[in-house]
Design an enzyme around this catalytic site. Structure first.
Site, PDB file in Angstrom:
ATOM      1  N   GLY A 262       5.246   4.984   3.268  1.00  0.00           N
ATOM      2  CA  GLY A 262       5.529   3.871   2.382  1.00  0.00           C
ATOM      3  C   GLY A 262       4.385   3.631   1.425  1.00  0.00           C
ATOM      4  N   GLU A 263       4.549   2.611   0.601  1.00  0.00           N
ATOM      5  CA  GLU A 263       3.544   2.307  -0.401  1.00  0.00           C
ATOM      6  C   GLU A 263       3.628   0.828  -0.744  1.00  0.00           C
ATOM      7  OE1 GLU A 263       1.908   4.302  -4.532  1.00  0.00           O
ATOM      8  OE2 GLU A 263       3.986   4.572  -3.930  1.00  0.00           O
ATOM      9  N   GLY A 264       2.481   0.204  -1.005  1.00  0.00           N
ATOM     10  CA  GLY A 264       2.496  -1.214  -1.326  1.00  0.00           C
ATOM     11  C   GLY A 264       1.241  -1.607  -2.072  1.00  0.00           C
ATOM     12  N   GLN A 265       1.177  -2.837  -2.527  1.00  0.00           N
ATOM     13  CA  GLN A 265       0.032  -3.321  -3.298  1.00  0.00           C
ATOM     14  C   GLN A 265      -1.010  -3.896  -2.361  1.00  0.00           C
ATOM     15  OE1 GLN A 265       1.077  -5.975  -6.380  1.00  0.00           O
ATOM     16  NE2 GLN A 265      -0.979  -6.116  -7.200  1.00  0.00           N
ATOM     17  N   PHE A 266      -2.271  -3.705  -2.731  1.00  0.00           N
ATOM     18  CA  PHE A 266      -3.369  -4.232  -1.925  1.00  0.00           C
ATOM     19  C   PHE A 266      -4.360  -4.933  -2.826  1.00  0.00           C
ATOM     20  CE2 PHE A 266      -7.652  -3.947  -0.234  1.00  0.00           C
ATOM     21  CZ  PHE A 266      -7.481  -4.513   1.009  1.00  0.00           C
ATOM     22  N   GLY A 267      -4.757  -6.137  -2.429  1.00  0.00           N
ATOM     23  CA  GLY A 267      -5.799  -6.823  -3.145  1.00  0.00           C
ATOM     24  C   GLY A 267      -5.362  -7.304  -4.514  1.00  0.00           C
ATOM     25  N   GLU A 268      -6.304  -7.383  -5.433  1.00  0.00           N
ATOM     26  CA  GLU A 268      -6.041  -7.922  -6.756  1.00  0.00           C
ATOM     27  C   GLU A 268      -6.121  -6.813  -7.802  1.00  0.00           C
ATOM     28  OE1 GLU A 268      -9.009 -10.839  -7.290  1.00  0.00           O
ATOM     29  OE2 GLU A 268      -8.236 -12.187  -5.756  1.00  0.00           O
TER      30      GLU A 268
ATOM     31  N   ASP B 166       5.251 -12.384   8.439  1.00  0.00           N
ATOM     32  CA  ASP B 166       6.370 -11.479   8.164  1.00  0.00           C
ATOM     33  C   ASP B 166       6.890 -10.871   9.452  1.00  0.00           C
ATOM     34  OD1 ASP B 166       8.290 -10.089   6.801  1.00  0.00           O
ATOM     35  OD2 ASP B 166       6.942  -8.560   6.009  1.00  0.00           O
TER      36      ASP B 166
ATOM     37  N   LYS C 162      -3.979   4.374   6.264  1.00  0.00           N
ATOM     38  CA  LYS C 162      -3.903   3.586   5.042  1.00  0.00           C
ATOM     39  C   LYS C 162      -5.097   3.952   4.165  1.00  0.00           C
ATOM     40  CE  LYS C 162      -4.466  -1.121   3.363  1.00  0.00           C
ATOM     41  NZ  LYS C 162      -4.571  -2.543   3.737  1.00  0.00           N
TER      42      LYS C 162
END
Length: 886
Positions: free
Chosen positions: A588-594, A739, A635
């Site tokens: 999978g893939e997702g956003q991290f931080g700013e 979540d 990760k």
């Protein structure tokens, strides 16, 4: 006008010997009584005059419709069943309420569809997003036609009305489709894979609509995307639909994961057939390493109990430089009830979108004539389904398709002229509607989107906090009024004009949000397990530090003071040699931080040396680490991220490394000496709990006899106690998960459970999250009302989510929570909890759920926080329930 379009298409195309599945929309005989009364049955009927035989679209016989007995309750399962006597390809369902010449007013607002190919194994239809519930009628007379995407291949159909409140339901239906002349009842093949390029997922090539089951990474006993009639485009990353993910139309396999250099597929048919040809629609995007197969070999089994014939039918496929291609394979008039085929790789990837079979049982398509109702004809309007060799754009026509009898050339010319005029007028209307829609949309974008029926969404002022002093709690606010803000925006913003005050919260609601019994750590101790001292701000009302989870979503929220104490300590796991990791698969893939901080890849890694290396690194024996340590999840943080994102990543490592519990995914090691930064966690071979349960049935004699994957209620309870145990541990550290759901619980051997947060990063669960104006996404169907309306995430909101998770488990994850409600209606329902006038809607009790467990769920969904049980209470209760069943 639509008829003109259809006639124009038929006239310009001329006579064809094959039919496009887009036009496979023939009525199967409810209205014209081709389906006799004895083939229409029901679970119950109110009166004899509302029996199932009266459930015929556009007919007012009897009392006008089929009505199940009594008021339909939310937990009831009443159905109308239709036996078609052979397999049909079903693409459309029409529903209507009870009109009875204006004396009736009952109708089904929502319904589900179950189907079966043999009358024994029943399956529930789901759309591309996994939703089961279909929107029905809004009045008693108008017909609502609904496309089934994906379509259904079945002999038996059940229409199941659904309601959220007790009410009378009546229905009339029609089913549209055509004969499934292939006779294919199931195919078995390896599970599809993910196409990865440069460390990023390009396409998800899994058979997402497969209605069989997964066993040892092989799909068995069902049909799916290879028989949905939709041929993929030349570019496999694109799709005919806009609401699906990249690669949706294809099922694909990678050569280096195949041990023998081929993909083996087994096809089972309804009866022995004399096969003439098999057609396989392949992708041939050579620039991406995808080619049609080099050659094929097929074996035949003449009868189900017989052995495979020794003589093979083989064919070498000529190379082709074009893209997607239909490959024809001559089957040489071989007879069989099953076919076993091997397709040999010609390049790195092999991708199929459709597979068709032709046998001597296929017949030519007759000219279809729709007779006027006055003729009283009861002849069949069925047309056999014959596969097309070329892709045609799928077109939806909301009416019965018919072909007129012979027309003279003069009449054809008149029809063409009339249709051309109609088309021009239609285009003008469409352009006007598009321009009007754009104008309305611009106007709507000026103001914030309205969620509740009330004037605005409310939440407490940002500056509110509590101070504990003995047994007293004081509430301080820098601004005591409520303010209008952007709906669900977790960042407070100043209004552009004076704000109108809204009704204030009741004292019970205020208490429920601002207080509660939580374990509070004592920062003077060396361990974070103790409680706060007096006069320290309560963590739920102070600055909360949100930590990005393993896949980029906010897995944990931790009080800032606790974070400071934890991050002063060194990382409790060591640096693992980066060269011992072997990339195997992207998860999978997702956003991290700013800003530019992103999770680059979630990988399952393995290798011959990793097992020994990892065990030595962890100073553990193989018996201590039972979850196949040669597979881990990694990760990675992209190197060119901001300093803030990098510090957040390191901060998360320090805190998560302290989590050590048998029901929490464990951090095994890190690679932080050079870029990219990595954290290594456990990987559970059986995947997430949602997929694990959705592929199983409740154990019975039938599932045991037919070797169908199944679980017992005791297994569900055992897994529930583990989830509660893991959450109890997190609560003792003041960690808020935010979540919790079955998609974020991973399954190991012997029904062991570990809590993680893989859900948000997987395209499969995108429908579980609600996007706010293209920014944040929230799992609103699992969130407590105060989290949605007030932005309050506490351990009590996690308890609410645990109740929803238990509800998922006792439905075997066959249905999304509040599936009959849209996302906006779910949010509106939270407003009913806020107003507390008794109009809020709860999830209903499922057939598998014991009453004590459902009572526990209802306590988890208490409106006031103080009325909800603690995780310790929940865990103790579930253990007692499990012991009582042993």
């Amino acid at each position: 006008m639509f008829f003109c379009l259809l006639a124009l298409t038929l006239l310009t195309r001329g006579t064809e010997s094959q039919i496009n599945l887009a036009t496979c929309r023939y009525p199967l005989g409810m209205h014209d009584k081709t389906i006799p009364d004895e083939d229409i049955t029901a679970s119950s009927q109110w009166y004899e005059s509302t029996g199932p035989q009266y459930a015929r679209l556009h007919r007012e016989d009897g009392d006008g419709a089929w009505c199940p007995a009594g008021l339909l309750q939310p937990e009831d399962v009443q159905f109308l069943q239709i036996d078609l006597h052979k397999l049909f390809f079903i693409k459309l369902i029409g529903t209507q309420g009870r009109h009875a010449w204006a004396t009736g007013k009952e109708y089904a607002r929502f319904y589900r569809v179950d189907y079966s190919r043999n009358g024994e194994r029943w399956l529930s239809w789901k759309d591309h997003q996994g939703h089961q519930v279909i929107k029905g009628n809004e009045d008693a007379y108008d017909v609502v036609l609904t496309d089934l995407r994906p379509p259904i291949i079945a002999r038996y159909i059940r229409i199941i009305p659904v309601t959220q409140v007790a009410m009378t339901i009546c229905m009339r239906v029609e089913i549209y489709g055509c004969v499934w002349s292939d006779g294919l009842i199931s195919y078995s093949m390896p599970e599809g894979e993910t196409y990865v390029s440069s460390g990023h997922a390009v396409a998800f090539l899994n058979d997402s609509t497969y209605d069989g089951y997964l066993e040892n990474r092989r799909l068995c006993g069902g049909l799916g995307q290879l028989t949905d009639g939709v041929q993929g485009l030349d570019d496999f990353t694109e799709s005919h639909q806009y609401t699906v993910w990249s690669g949706y139309d294809y099922v694909g396999w990678r050569k280096d994961t195949s041990q023998n250099g081929y993909v083996e597929m087994e096809f089972t048919f309804d009866r022995p057939r004399n096969f003439t040809e098999m057609k396989v629609h392949c992708n041939n995007m050579i620039s991406m390493g995808v080619r049609i197969f080099q050659r094929s070999e097929c074996l035949f089994k003449p009868r189900p109990q017989a052995d495979w014939d020794a003589e093979r039918v083989g064919e070498v496929v000529a190379p082709d430089e074009r893209n997607a291609k239909m490959v024809r394979i001559a089957l040489q008039q071989r007879v069989g009830s099953s076919i076993l085929c091997r397709f040999y790789f010609a390049d790195r990837w092999l991708m199929f979108s459709e597979i068709y079979f032709l046998s001597d049982m296929d017949i030519a398509i007759p000219t279809l004539v729709t007779l006027p109702p006055t003729t009283g004809s009861t002849g069949s309007t069925e047309a056999p389904w014959v596969n097309t060799t070329e892709r045609r754009t799928e077109t939806t026509f909301p009416f019965t398709i018919s072909r007129p009898l012979g027309k003279s050339d003069e009449s054809r010319t008149s029809v063409l002229v009339g249709c051309l005029v109609a088309i021009i007028l239609l285009l003008v209307v469409i352009i006007v509607l598009i321009l009007w829609k754009q104008y309305i949309q611009k106007r709507l974008d000026i103001a914030p989107r309205r969620i509740l029926e009330e004037d605005a969404t409310v939440r407490l002022s940002f500056y509110s906090y509590t101070i504990g002093s003995g047994n007293q709690t004081q509430i301080h606010q820098s601004n005591p009024t409520y303010e209008r803000i952007f709906p669900l925006d977790l960042d407070y913003q100043q209004p552009s004009k004076p704000l109108r005050k809204l009704p204030e919260l009741s004292q019970s609601a205020e208490d429920s949000v601002c207080s509660g019994d939580y374990a509070e750590p004592d920062l003077t101790k060396s361990t974070p397990h103790q409680g706060f001292q007096n006069n320290v701000p309560h963590y739920a009302e102070t600055d909360i530090v949100n930590l990005q989870g393993v896949t980029g979503n906010n897995m944990y929220a931790v009080p800032a003071l606790t974070v400071d104490s934890l991050t002063k300590k060194d990382i409790s796991v060591g640096e693992f040699p980066r060269n011992q990791l072997r990339l195997k698969e992207k998860l999978g893939e997702g956003q991290f931080g700013e800003g530019t901080g992103y999770i680059r890849v979630i990988s399952v890694c393995g290798g011959t040396n990793l097992l020994e290396g990892l065990l030595d690194f962890l100073e553990m024996s193989s018996s201590e680490f039972c979850n196949q340590p040669d597979l881990v999840a990694v990760k990675m943080l992209r190197p060119n991220v901001t300093k803030t994102a990098r510090n957040d990543f390191l901060k998360e490592i320090k805190i998560i490394s302290r989590l050590k519990h048998p029901n929490i995914i464990r951090l095994l090691g890190v690679c932080v000496r050079d870029d990219p930064l990595c954290m290594i966690t456990e990987y559970m071979e059986n995947g997430d709990l949602n997929q694990f349960l959705s592929q199983r049935e409740i154990r019975s004699q039938f599932t045991t006899a037919n070797n169908i994957p199944s679980v017992r209620v005791q297994n569900l309870l055992y897994m529930s106690t583990q989830i509660a145990s893991g959450m109890k541990y997190l609560a003792s550290l003041n960690f808020v998960h935010r979540d919790l759901a079955t998609r974020n619980c991973l399954v190991g051997n012997s029904y062991t459970i570990k809590i993680a947060d893989f859900g948000m990063s997987r395209n499969l669960y995108s429908g579980d999250y609600y996007r706010i104006q293209g920014r944040a996404v929230l799992p609103i169907r699992w969130m407590a009302w105060e989290s949605i309306l007030l932005g309050k995430f506490t351990m009590s909101s996690d308890i609410w989510a645990l109740g929803v998770t238990l509800w998922e488990m006792f439905t075997l994850c066959k249905e999304q929570p509040y599936s009959v409600l849209s996302d906006e209606q779910v949010i509106e329902n939270t407003g009913e909890f806020f107003r507390d006038q008794g109009r809020q809607i709860y999830l209903s009790k499922t057939p598998l759920c014991p009453s004590p467990i459902f009572d526990l769920m209802m306590k988890c969904w208490s409106r006031d926080i103080k009325d909800r049980p603690t995780f310790e209470d929940i865990h103790h209760f579930l253990v007692e329930q499990l012991d009582s069943m042993v």
